[in-house]
Write a protein that holds these residues in place. Sequence first.
Motif, mmCIF file in Angstrom:
data_model
loop_
_atom_site.group_PDB
_atom_site.id
_atom_site.type_symbol
_atom_site.label_atom_id
_atom_site.label_comp_id
_atom_site.label_asym_id
_atom_site.label_seq_id
_atom_site.Cartn_x
_atom_site.Cartn_y
_atom_site.Cartn_z
ATOM 1 N N SER A 255 0.681 -1.490 -0.090
ATOM 2 C CA SER A 255 0.031 0.035 0.034
ATOM 3 C C SER A 255 1.129 0.962 0.367
ATOM 4 N N GLU A 256 1.862 0.698 0.457
ATOM 5 C CA GLU A 256 3.174 2.071 0.338
ATOM 6 C C GLU A 256 3.785 2.374 -0.887
ATOM 7 N N GLY A 257 2.933 1.509 -2.184
ATOM 8 C CA GLY A 257 3.457 2.123 -3.163
ATOM 9 C C GLY A 257 4.383 0.462 -4.152
ATOM 10 N N PRO A 258 5.094 0.344 -5.209
ATOM 11 C CA PRO A 258 5.665 -0.807 -5.177
ATOM 12 C C PRO A 258 6.391 -1.335 -5.298
ATOM 13 N N GLU A 287 -5.892 -11.296 -7.567
ATOM 14 C CA GLU A 287 -5.724 -10.651 -8.503
ATOM 15 C C GLU A 287 -5.674 -9.438 -6.998
ATOM 16 N N LEU A 288 -5.189 -9.298 -5.548
ATOM 17 C CA LEU A 288 -5.712 -8.745 -5.248
ATOM 18 C C LEU A 288 -3.670 -8.226 -5.727
ATOM 19 N N ILE A 289 -2.670 -8.512 -5.913
ATOM 20 C CA ILE A 289 -1.415 -7.862 -6.387
ATOM 21 C C ILE A 289 -0.755 -8.158 -7.177
ATOM 22 N N GLY A 290 0.323 -7.733 -8.813
ATOM 23 C CA GLY A 290 0.777 -7.396 -9.376
ATOM 24 C C GLY A 290 2.012 -7.805 -9.714
ATOM 25 N N LYS A 291 2.616 -7.351 -11.026
ATOM 26 C CA LYS A 291 3.957 -7.311 -11.128
ATOM 27 C C LYS A 291 4.385 -6.274 -11.908
ATOM 28 N N ASP A 292 4.722 -4.792 -11.907
ATOM 29 C CA ASP A 292 4.900 -3.933 -13.438
ATOM 30 C C ASP A 292 5.535 -4.208 -14.112
ATOM 31 N N LYS A 293 5.842 -3.522 -15.016
ATOM 32 C CA LYS A 293 6.848 -4.098 -15.649
ATOM 33 C C LYS A 293 8.545 -4.279 -15.428
ATOM 34 N N ARG A 297 6.165 -5.544 -7.053
ATOM 35 C CA ARG A 297 5.045 -6.045 -6.163
ATOM 36 C C ARG A 297 4.596 -4.474 -6.455
ATOM 37 N N GLU A 298 3.206 -4.585 -6.872
ATOM 38 C CA GLU A 298 1.946 -3.905 -7.110
ATOM 39 C C GLU A 298 0.641 -3.895 -6.789
ATOM 40 N N LEU A 299 0.246 -3.717 -5.711
ATOM 41 C CA LEU A 299 -1.569 -3.515 -5.055
ATOM 42 C C LEU A 299 -2.477 -3.504 -6.707
ATOM 43 N N MET A 300 -3.265 -4.654 -7.007
ATOM 44 C CA MET A 300 -4.162 -4.246 -7.495
ATOM 45 C C MET A 300 -5.362 -3.901 -7.165
ATOM 46 N N ASP A 305 -8.523 -2.035 -2.404
ATOM 47 C CA ASP A 305 -10.318 -2.124 -1.710
ATOM 48 C C ASP A 305 -9.952 -2.497 -0.787
ATOM 49 N N HIS A 306 -9.448 -3.926 -0.819
ATOM 50 C CA HIS A 306 -9.312 -4.290 0.588
ATOM 51 C C HIS A 306 -8.728 -4.114 1.634
ATOM 52 N N VAL A 307 -7.450 -3.501 1.638
ATOM 53 C CA VAL A 307 -6.466 -2.556 2.483
ATOM 54 C C VAL A 307 -7.785 -1.770 3.191
#
Length: 315
Positions: A255-258, A287-293, A297-300, A305-307
């Motif tokens: 939640s603090e960022g990628p 689908e709570l998290i994903g990966k950027d390019k 790791r980043e929040l989806m 919404d869950h946080v």
Amino acid sequence: MKDVNDVSPSSLKHIIGQRNVVRSVEVALDYAFNEGVAFPSAMLLGPPGTGKSATAHVIQSEMAVSKFQEVLGQTVTNTADVNALLLAAKDKSVVHIDEVHELSPHLQTTLYLALDKKTVYVGGNGRAPQAIPIADFTLLISTTDEFKILQPLRDRMRLALRFEHLGNDELCQVIFQRSKALGWDVHEAALPLIAQRSKGTPRLALRLLQSCRRVAVAKGFKTIDSRHLAAACELDGIDELGLDAAEQRYLEILSEGPTRLNVIASRLGLPTRTVSEVTESFLIRAELIGKDKNGMRELMPKGRDHVLASRKDTV
């Protein structure tokens, strides 16, 4: 007090979900009975807790054979262990090696060569190896990591039975079926609430059912309801999605960022491999998290919404 594992499926009719697995096993059973042969050797593949071992027991039960041997791959440490396991098998009996990927490559080779030649070789201490024929039995191998199984061993399995996570409706059926078999009374409204906290995994659903039962009995109730579920979740430290403390903390970090995986692991105090293979598994699937390019790791949106919802619940 009864344990949730005191009963288990004994027939294909008792297996909920896993339709492709059930259909494949039904055909193989009909074939085995019509031909008068052993059930075809098979791989049982899929995530932990989805019913692989239970299905191995069902196959043994449906084949109506009394001889069933079950071992964990990590307990088979040398060639003598493999030979003893195979020599103890009887015609049409079932041998189940759970977590077979824990077998060393050498022992996997020993296993598939024995299957090929229907023979094991026993010797040593300067004596020539003695060839001993083995019975016509069924070998079932279960794994959560099929790509650690040598290709020649995989090729010798006649069936590949792939297990999947269950939907919440199917998990409700699992919970209801097990509670009925145990004689436990569960309020209907509690079933979907237990299911949604079980990450699509029957084993987790049944474990949570056991926790709810423990709370209900401790408080003097005969019927399990949503109050007992809430108390059980608080004791186990899981939230409405079934996330444990490490998973909840993981989302808070993102939640603090990628963030890079090694940084997350360091802040959680866990090995990087544990985070990537265990902690992240459900978070990615849900689908709570994903990966950027860049692999950060980043929040989806679902994760954010869950946080936010979790923070409101704690206010």
